[in-house]
Design a protein around this motif. Sequence first.
Motif, short mmCIF file in Angstrom:
data_model
loop_
_atom_site.label_atom_id
_atom_site.label_comp_id
_atom_site.label_asym_id
_atom_site.label_seq_id
_atom_site.Cartn_x
_atom_site.Cartn_y
_atom_site.Cartn_z
N GLN A 158 39.13 -8.18 -75.92
CA GLN A 158 39.36 -9.15 -76.28
C GLN A 158 38.06 -10.29 -75.97
OE1 GLN A 158 43.74 -9.44 -76.22
NE2 GLN A 158 44.16 -9.59 -77.95
N ILE A 159 38.11 -9.99 -74.42
CA ILE A 159 37.69 -10.98 -73.79
C ILE A 159 35.99 -10.32 -75.03
CG2 ILE A 159 36.33 -12.40 -71.60
CD1 ILE A 159 38.81 -13.15 -71.74
N LEU A 160 35.33 -9.74 -74.38
CA LEU A 160 34.06 -9.56 -75.27
C LEU A 160 34.03 -9.80 -76.22
CD1 LEU A 160 33.76 -6.02 -73.62
CD2 LEU A 160 32.04 -7.90 -72.89
N ILE A 235 42.66 -19.27 -72.55
CA ILE A 235 42.46 -18.34 -72.44
C ILE A 235 42.27 -18.32 -70.73
CG2 ILE A 235 41.84 -15.38 -71.78
CD1 ILE A 235 40.66 -15.55 -74.57
N THR A 236 43.77 -18.14 -69.38
CA THR A 236 43.41 -17.92 -68.33
C THR A 236 42.84 -17.33 -67.15
OG1 THR A 236 45.63 -17.54 -68.11
CG2 THR A 236 45.05 -20.07 -68.23
N SER A 237 42.41 -17.15 -66.25
CA SER A 237 41.83 -16.02 -65.70
C SER A 237 42.12 -16.46 -64.11
CB SER A 237 40.59 -15.32 -65.66
OG SER A 237 39.76 -16.32 -65.29
N CYS A 238 41.57 -16.14 -63.35
CA CYS A 238 41.97 -15.82 -61.40
C CYS A 238 41.41 -14.57 -60.58
CB CYS A 238 42.94 -16.37 -60.82
SG CYS A 238 44.56 -14.87 -61.87
N GLY A 239 41.28 -14.58 -59.93
CA GLY A 239 40.65 -13.37 -59.10
C GLY A 239 41.05 -12.10 -60.15
N SER A 240 43.18 -12.01 -59.73
CA SER A 240 43.39 -10.29 -60.22
C SER A 240 44.95 -11.25 -61.58
CB SER A 240 43.91 -9.96 -59.20
OG SER A 240 44.98 -10.58 -58.69
N GLU A 258 49.71 -22.82 -76.51
CA GLU A 258 48.70 -21.59 -77.27
C GLU A 258 47.91 -21.17 -76.09
OE1 GLU A 258 46.04 -21.14 -81.19
OE2 GLU A 258 46.54 -22.49 -81.29
N VAL A 259 48.35 -20.17 -75.23
CA VAL A 259 47.62 -20.02 -73.99
C VAL A 259 47.99 -18.54 -73.57
CG1 VAL A 259 47.27 -20.53 -71.41
CG2 VAL A 259 48.06 -22.07 -73.01
N LYS A 260 47.04 -17.67 -73.31
CA LYS A 260 46.63 -16.17 -72.97
C LYS A 260 46.27 -16.10 -71.90
CE LYS A 260 44.92 -14.33 -77.43
NZ LYS A 260 46.36 -13.19 -78.32
N LEU A 261 46.66 -15.09 -71.13
CA LEU A 261 45.90 -14.84 -69.75
C LEU A 261 45.47 -13.32 -69.39
CD1 LEU A 261 48.75 -14.89 -66.74
CD2 LEU A 261 46.91 -13.14 -66.83
N TYR A 262 44.19 -13.90 -68.98
CA TYR A 262 43.00 -12.39 -68.69
C TYR A 262 44.24 -11.52 -67.92
CZ TYR A 262 39.59 -9.55 -67.79
OH TYR A 262 38.31 -8.78 -68.09
N ASP A 263 44.53 -10.56 -68.24
CA ASP A 263 45.47 -9.73 -67.07
C ASP A 263 44.54 -9.12 -66.12
OD1 ASP A 263 47.53 -9.74 -65.68
OD2 ASP A 263 48.29 -7.52 -66.55
N GLY A 264 43.42 -8.98 -66.32
CA GLY A 264 42.44 -8.23 -65.07
C GLY A 264 41.52 -9.22 -64.47
N SER A 265 41.22 -10.43 -65.61
CA SER A 265 41.04 -11.65 -64.51
C SER A 265 39.69 -10.84 -63.93
CB SER A 265 41.95 -12.22 -63.75
OG SER A 265 42.34 -12.77 -64.55
#
Length: 279
Positions: A158-160, A235-240, A258-265
């Motif tokens: 989804q990020i791509l 969409i939020t992300s971080c290290g992991s 309206e926020v998603k979290l990018y799990d793989g980050s």
Amino acid sequence: MKNEYFVSPQWLNEHLHDENVVIVDASAPMPTQSIDYQQLWLEEHIPGAQFFDLDKVANLQTNLPHMLPEPEIFRQAVNKMGISENHLVVIYDQGNMFSAPRAWWTFKVFGAHHIRILEGGLQGWQQSGYSTESGKVARSPEVFNVQFTPEKVCSQAQILAALHNNVPVQFIDARAEERFQAKAPEPRPGLRMGHLPGAKNVPWTALMDNGLYKSVEEITAIFRKQGVNLDQPIITSCGSGMTAAVLVLGLDMIGHKEVKLYDGSWAEWGADDSFPLEK
């Protein structure tokens, strides 16, 4: 009760033995730490608190750390802990708010109706003069009826797709500024340095003041100062995928749902040379 997000140590002490209250220790180590928080929980915890292991109640079919588990894995784990979707789940960590929001987000994604975080965590509880106990904790099994909301979770694909299709969404990275700007190496070996193309940086620690969330007004100002448009999807992300949840909670507090979290980050994105990045 303080509000829809937090309870104070005083409130929890007054409601410690309420039938509908379940307390969960969700402490987890930072990537540079090798701390056995389950052992620390065994040695000392808030009376009745159970340990929710974010690294074990997880997708263990991937080499990425503490990825969101399949709904059935989550259901089985919390059933054994005596938690239903209608219990008031009070989550705490060791006091720095590093991992409690990730557990809050996990329970929320799977349909828990009433979730709170203990302000100040275990440290705040102890500093308030309340007692702790040691040893294992057992509760009668319950049935947690999962209502999974996959739209709250973002995948690599989804990020791509968002990058390739110029989708009007903002990436917000919760890592420290030095890591975001590729001025400091990643704590996990083998990862590239940098960030998602076009991402904004809001370090998770910026939302904190001595282990407590800052006010709604302060949090709003912090996001705006970093160039975040609070009227657009995020969409939020971080290290992991851990402290990305700190941002999700902060955004929820200021009314941005309206926020998603990018799990793989970055543990996932930074490991693949074929994915674009910026420095």
